[in-house]
Scaffold this active site. Structure first.
Site, PDB file in Angstrom:
ATOM      1  N   GLU A 100     -51.784  63.472 -39.976  1.00 17.75           N
ATOM      2  CA  GLU A 100     -50.771  63.568 -41.036  1.00 17.75           C
ATOM      3  C   GLU A 100     -50.179  64.976 -41.048  1.00 17.75           C
ATOM      4  OE1 GLU A 100     -48.734  62.277 -42.787  1.00 17.75           O
ATOM      5  OE2 GLU A 100     -49.242  61.986 -44.890  1.00 17.75           O
ATOM      6  N   ASP A 101     -48.952  65.108 -41.521  1.00 21.00           N
ATOM      7  CA  ASP A 101     -48.332  66.433 -41.583  1.00 21.00           C
ATOM      8  C   ASP A 101     -48.873  67.256 -42.751  1.00 21.00           C
ATOM      9  OD1 ASP A 101     -47.088  64.856 -43.529  1.00 21.00           O
ATOM     10  OD2 ASP A 101     -45.040  65.381 -42.945  1.00 21.00           O
ATOM     11  N   ASP A 104     -50.361  66.239 -50.003  1.00 23.22           N
ATOM     12  CA  ASP A 104     -49.786  66.864 -51.195  1.00 23.22           C
ATOM     13  C   ASP A 104     -50.534  66.316 -52.412  1.00 23.22           C
ATOM     14  OD1 ASP A 104     -47.900  68.356 -52.644  1.00 23.22           O
ATOM     15  OD2 ASP A 104     -46.454  66.736 -52.695  1.00 23.22           O
ATOM     16  N   LYS A 132     -52.224  70.935 -49.609  1.00 23.53           N
ATOM     17  CA  LYS A 132     -51.916  71.672 -50.847  1.00 23.53           C
ATOM     18  C   LYS A 132     -52.899  71.213 -51.922  1.00 23.53           C
ATOM     19  CE  LYS A 132     -46.821  71.555 -50.376  1.00 23.53           C
ATOM     20  NZ  LYS A 132     -45.606  70.918 -50.953  1.00 23.53           N
ATOM     21  N   PHE A 153     -42.939  74.293 -51.418  1.00 22.79           N
ATOM     22  CA  PHE A 153     -42.292  73.368 -50.489  1.00 22.79           C
ATOM     23  C   PHE A 153     -42.088  74.017 -49.126  1.00 22.79           C
ATOM     24  CE2 PHE A 153     -38.909  70.909 -48.598  1.00 22.79           C
ATOM     25  CZ  PHE A 153     -39.361  69.624 -48.833  1.00 22.79           C
ATOM     26  N   ASP A 160     -39.773  67.847 -43.081  1.00 23.86           N
ATOM     27  CA  ASP A 160     -38.329  67.875 -43.350  1.00 23.86           C
ATOM     28  C   ASP A 160     -37.999  68.281 -44.774  1.00 23.86           C
ATOM     29  OD1 ASP A 160     -39.325  65.376 -44.507  1.00 23.86           O
ATOM     30  OD2 ASP A 160     -37.207  64.944 -44.876  1.00 23.86           O
TER      31      ASP A 160
END
Ligand code: IMP
Length: 195
Positions: A100-101, A104, A132, A153, A160
């Site tokens: 996963e990137d 959050d 995070k 962010f 993106d």
């Protein structure tokens, strides 16, 4: 400093740091999954560069596959659930590593791990480039984490901002407006990153 659409971002993680850390993660995975022939399930779009870099250093017998998660959610007994799109391989009796990137709130990963376990995977672990912790709403066990970051962010290296910025070869963080500097609440309204 760079601009993506209407926002300004500043360098956060450079390509060398990313490569070095991703190599370390691959080494850990090579050790932990030596005899397990894992299936890496890459969550598109955001994780495509992380997965490519990671997989270059994975030396154990393993497979890789790519899925997307539906942007719509369907109601199931467990609540609103995003569906997995494009998983052709059976995960029955397999060791699965989700790639996963960024984790959050944790909601996406909580749902995906539950669904993969429901499909009969022996084990499901998460390898995420970024995490995070301050944004976590759902407890998920993120076993392999590239970088723990504060709740701001970021964009680049696959991530993106409104579909742009994925091609940046480092990770950039949203520049703080002078009046926001004390609060560190530098996220654009809503979460404008998409899968
Ligand atoms: P969550 O953990 O379910 O809240 O969602 C994680 C997903 O939100 C990630 O896979 C990204 O697609 C997106 N996301 C969260 N934070 C960011 C960010 O800082 N930049 C870009 N996308 C993000």
């Amino acid at each position: 400093m760079i601009t993506v659409k209407d926002k300004t971002f500043v360098p956060f993680l450079d390509p060398n740091e990313l490569e070095r850390r991703i190599k370390e993660l691959a080494t850990e995975l090579n050790e932990d999954y030596q005899d397990k022939s894992p299936l890496f399930v890459v969550v598109l779009k955001g994780a495509f560069l992380f997965a490519a870099e990671l997989f270059k250093y994975v030396t154990i017998p393993s497979e890789i596959t790519f899925v997307r998660l539906s942007s719509y959610e369907t109601m199931e007994s467990s609540g609103r659930v995003k569906q997995i799109i494009g998983l052709e391989e059976s995960v029955q009796d397999r060791h699965v590593v989700i790639v996963e990137d960024i984790v959050d709130t944790g909601l996406t990963m909580a749902q995906l791990t539950a669904q993969l376990r429901g499909k009969g995977a022996i084990s499901v672990e998460i390898a995420t480039l970024l995490h995070k912790p301050e944004a976590m709403r759902e407890e998920v066990d993120t076993r392999y984490v590239g970088f723990v970051i504060e709740n701001r962010f970021v964009v680049g290296f696959g991530l993106d901002y409104e579909e742009q910025g994925r091609n940046l070869n480092g990770v950039y963080v949203l520049a703080e407006a002078p009046e926001e500097k004390d609060t560190k609440e530098a996220q654009p309204e809503g979460n404008k990153g998409t899968k």
